[in-house]
Each structure stands twice: as C-alpha cells, then as structure tokens.
Design a protein around this motif. Structure first.
Motif, PDB file in Angstrom:
ATOM      1  N   LYS A   5      28.541  66.855  63.696  1.00 29.37           N
ATOM      2  CA  LYS A   5      27.510  65.718  64.323  1.00 29.37           C
ATOM      3  C   LYS A   5      26.171  66.089  64.770  1.00 29.37           C
ATOM      4  N   MET A   6      25.946  67.285  64.956  1.00 27.03           N
ATOM      5  CA  MET A   6      24.669  67.586  65.373  1.00 27.03           C
ATOM      6  C   MET A   6      23.586  67.420  64.544  1.00 27.03           C
ATOM      7  N   ILE A   7      22.282  67.277  64.759  1.00 25.87           N
ATOM      8  CA  ILE A   7      21.262  67.122  64.062  1.00 25.87           C
ATOM      9  C   ILE A   7      20.666  68.201  63.384  1.00 25.87           C
ATOM     10  N   LYS A   8      20.456  68.490  62.128  1.00 28.94           N
ATOM     11  CA  LYS A   8      20.370  69.763  61.298  1.00 28.94           C
ATOM     12  C   LYS A   8      18.711  69.805  60.933  1.00 28.94           C
ATOM     13  N   VAL A  26      15.500  62.810  71.214  1.00 27.51           N
ATOM     14  CA  VAL A  26      14.870  61.875  70.268  1.00 27.51           C
ATOM     15  C   VAL A  26      13.887  60.890  70.948  1.00 27.51           C
ATOM     16  N   SER A  27      12.536  60.971  70.294  1.00 29.44           N
ATOM     17  CA  SER A  27      11.688  59.894  70.921  1.00 29.44           C
ATOM     18  C   SER A  27      10.780  59.361  69.651  1.00 29.44           C
ATOM     19  N   ALA A  48      12.424  67.526  64.019  1.00 25.88           N
ATOM     20  CA  ALA A  48      12.830  67.032  62.867  1.00 25.88           C
ATOM     21  C   ALA A  48      12.495  65.459  62.872  1.00 25.88           C
ATOM     22  N   ILE A  49      12.052  65.070  61.635  1.00 23.74           N
ATOM     23  CA  ILE A  49      11.540  63.365  61.506  1.00 23.74           C
ATOM     24  C   ILE A  49      13.011  62.696  61.086  1.00 23.74           C
ATOM     25  N   LEU A  50      13.294  61.737  61.886  1.00 22.94           N
ATOM     26  CA  LEU A  50      14.528  61.058  61.400  1.00 22.94           C
ATOM     27  C   LEU A  50      14.447  59.575  61.141  1.00 22.94           C
ATOM     28  N   SER A  51      15.244  59.084  60.438  1.00 22.24           N
ATOM     29  CA  SER A  51      15.247  57.475  60.278  1.00 22.24           C
ATOM     30  C   SER A  51      15.840  57.029  61.371  1.00 22.24           C
ATOM     31  N   GLU A  52      15.736  55.657  61.449  1.00 27.80           N
ATOM     32  CA  GLU A  52      15.985  54.797  62.619  1.00 27.80           C
ATOM     33  C   GLU A  52      17.636  55.118  62.784  1.00 27.80           C
ATOM     34  N   LYS A  57      22.172  57.058  65.673  1.00 24.26           N
ATOM     35  CA  LYS A  57      23.601  57.441  65.611  1.00 24.26           C
ATOM     36  C   LYS A  57      23.884  58.798  66.267  1.00 24.26           C
ATOM     37  N   ALA A  58      22.649  59.827  66.360  1.00 21.34           N
ATOM     38  CA  ALA A  58      22.821  61.023  67.296  1.00 21.34           C
ATOM     39  C   ALA A  58      22.907  60.895  68.772  1.00 21.34           C
ATOM     40  N   ILE A  59      22.120  59.525  69.228  1.00 26.11           N
ATOM     41  CA  ILE A  59      22.093  59.302  70.421  1.00 26.11           C
ATOM     42  C   ILE A  59      23.370  58.573  70.815  1.00 26.11           C
ATOM     43  N   GLU A  60      23.925  58.022  70.000  1.00 26.08           N
ATOM     44  CA  GLU A  60      25.324  57.165  70.261  1.00 26.08           C
ATOM     45  C   GLU A  60      26.540  58.303  70.061  1.00 26.08           C
ATOM     46  N   ASP A  61      26.520  59.348  69.250  1.00 23.63           N
ATOM     47  CA  ASP A  61      27.352  60.446  69.267  1.00 23.63           C
ATOM     48  C   ASP A  61      27.243  61.344  70.455  1.00 23.63           C
ATOM     49  N   GLY A  62      26.065  61.406  71.193  1.00 21.44           N
ATOM     50  CA  GLY A  62      26.062  62.278  72.356  1.00 21.44           C
ATOM     51  C   GLY A  62      25.326  63.496  71.948  1.00 21.44           C
ATOM     52  N   VAL A  63      24.954  63.823  70.959  1.00 19.94           N
ATOM     53  CA  VAL A  63      24.518  65.035  70.653  1.00 19.94           C
ATOM     54  C   VAL A  63      22.752  65.096  70.741  1.00 19.94           C
ATOM     55  N   ALA A  64      22.177  63.900  71.062  1.00 20.14           N
ATOM     56  CA  ALA A  64      20.853  63.803  71.438  1.00 20.14           C
ATOM     57  C   ALA A  64      20.524  62.940  72.679  1.00 20.14           C
ATOM     58  N   LYS A  65      19.505  63.360  73.355  1.00 25.47           N
ATOM     59  CA  LYS A  65      19.191  62.397  74.521  1.00 25.47           C
ATOM     60  C   LYS A  65      17.967  61.409  74.142  1.00 25.47           C
ATOM     61  N   LYS A  66      18.149  60.254  74.571  1.00 23.34           N
ATOM     62  CA  LYS A  66      17.038  59.346  74.354  1.00 23.34           C
ATOM     63  C   LYS A  66      15.830  59.265  75.161  1.00 23.34           C
ATOM     64  N   ASP A  67      14.721  59.491  74.415  1.00 23.27           N
ATOM     65  CA  ASP A  67      13.477  59.447  75.273  1.00 23.27           C
ATOM     66  C   ASP A  67      12.424  58.431  74.857  1.00 23.27           C
TER      67      ASP A  67
END
Length: 68
Positions: A5-8, A26-27, A48-52, A57-67
């Motif tokens: 589930k981690m961002i690659k 994620v910001s 890494a540049i991500l789509s919305e 999804k990464a924030i929801e899964d708990g693998v990233a923090k929201k900034d």
C-alpha cells in the motif's frame, strides 16, 4: 507495515525504481496537484507527483500524512 500500500517512487541517488516511500507527507502544489515527500528508509530523500485519487488513497490507508 504492508509495503504493497506504500507510495512507490524513483530514488535519484540510488537509481532504483519502485522504492517504497517511508515517512511520506502529501501536500498540494501551487497549481493544485499533489506531491508526496519522504525517504527510502536509508535516509535518501524522495518525492513523487501523485494524482488526487492516489494521494487521498495513501492518506486513507495511513501510509502518508496530510499536509494541506
């Protein structure tokens, strides 16, 4: 932690592809896109540049923090 589930991302220093990003934050960019910043677990910085959808999804899964 489940690495599936981690961002690659690509690590510029070691030239490795699809490296799991640790301590991801994620910001929003100035133009409204999403960017994740973190490290590869060895101290090398990554981003890494991500789509919305992937960012939320990464924030929801708990693998990233929201900034934002």
């Amino acid at each position: 932690m489940d690495t599936s589930k981690m961002i690659k991302a690509y690590c510029l220093k070691t030239k490795e592809k699809d490296v799991p990003m640790h301590d991801a934050v994620v910001s929003k960019t100035e133009k409204g896109g999403y960017i994740a910043k973190g490290n590869d677990g060895k101290g090398n910085k990554m981003s890494a540049i991500l789509s919305e959808a992937k960012a939320l999804k990464a924030i929801e899964d708990g693998v990233a923090k929201k900034d934002f």
